[in-house]
Design a protein around this motif. Sequence first.
Motif, PDB file in Angstrom:
ATOM      1  N   ASP A   5       0.814  -1.212   0.000  1.00 53.82           N
ATOM      2  CA  ASP A   5       0.000   0.000   0.000  1.00 53.82           C
ATOM      3  C   ASP A   5       0.848   1.263   0.000  1.00 53.82           C
ATOM      4  N   HIS A  44       1.916   6.485   1.728  1.00 50.66           N
ATOM      5  CA  HIS A  44       0.771   5.615   1.501  1.00 50.66           C
ATOM      6  C   HIS A  44       0.101   6.015   0.191  1.00 50.66           C
ATOM      7  N   GLN A  45      -0.391   5.039  -0.533  1.00 50.77           N
ATOM      8  CA  GLN A  45      -0.977   5.303  -1.846  1.00 50.77           C
ATOM      9  C   GLN A  45      -2.209   6.208  -1.770  1.00 50.77           C
ATOM     10  N   ASN A  46      -2.867   6.279  -0.616  1.00 53.03           N
ATOM     11  CA  ASN A  46      -4.029   7.161  -0.473  1.00 53.03           C
ATOM     12  C   ASN A  46      -3.654   8.640  -0.572  1.00 53.03           C
ATOM     13  N   ASN A  49      -3.089  11.338  -4.731  1.00 48.48           N
ATOM     14  CA  ASN A  49      -3.878  12.403  -5.362  1.00 48.48           C
ATOM     15  C   ASN A  49      -3.527  13.770  -4.781  1.00 48.48           C
TER      16      ASN A  49
END
Length: 100
Positions: A5, A44-46, A49
């Motif tokens: 992740d 973290h990939q979250n 954006n």
Amino acid sequence: MEGQDFISIVQLCNHYKVEVSFFQQLEEEGLVEITTIEQTKCLHQNLINDVEKMIRIHQELNINIEGIDVVFNLLKKMNALQSKMNSLQNRLSLYEPNSY
């Protein structure tokens, strides 16, 4: 926390053509949280954006890290106000169904 992740800061730097110090400054300002996994600094990939927005703001508008912090705080407040306004409009429509 699973390693899959997370994305390496070095990979992000190569992909977005920014310096590692950019991410360090974002972390110091409290805009991102860098996690160390097996001696590799990662995000973290979250957060990708938001990081992309921050990079665009920095590169295209030439805004410094402190300015990015201000922009993101204003965006958070704007989103909270928009959410509250939507909620109030929904409540109002219960009493005045034809008002919108």
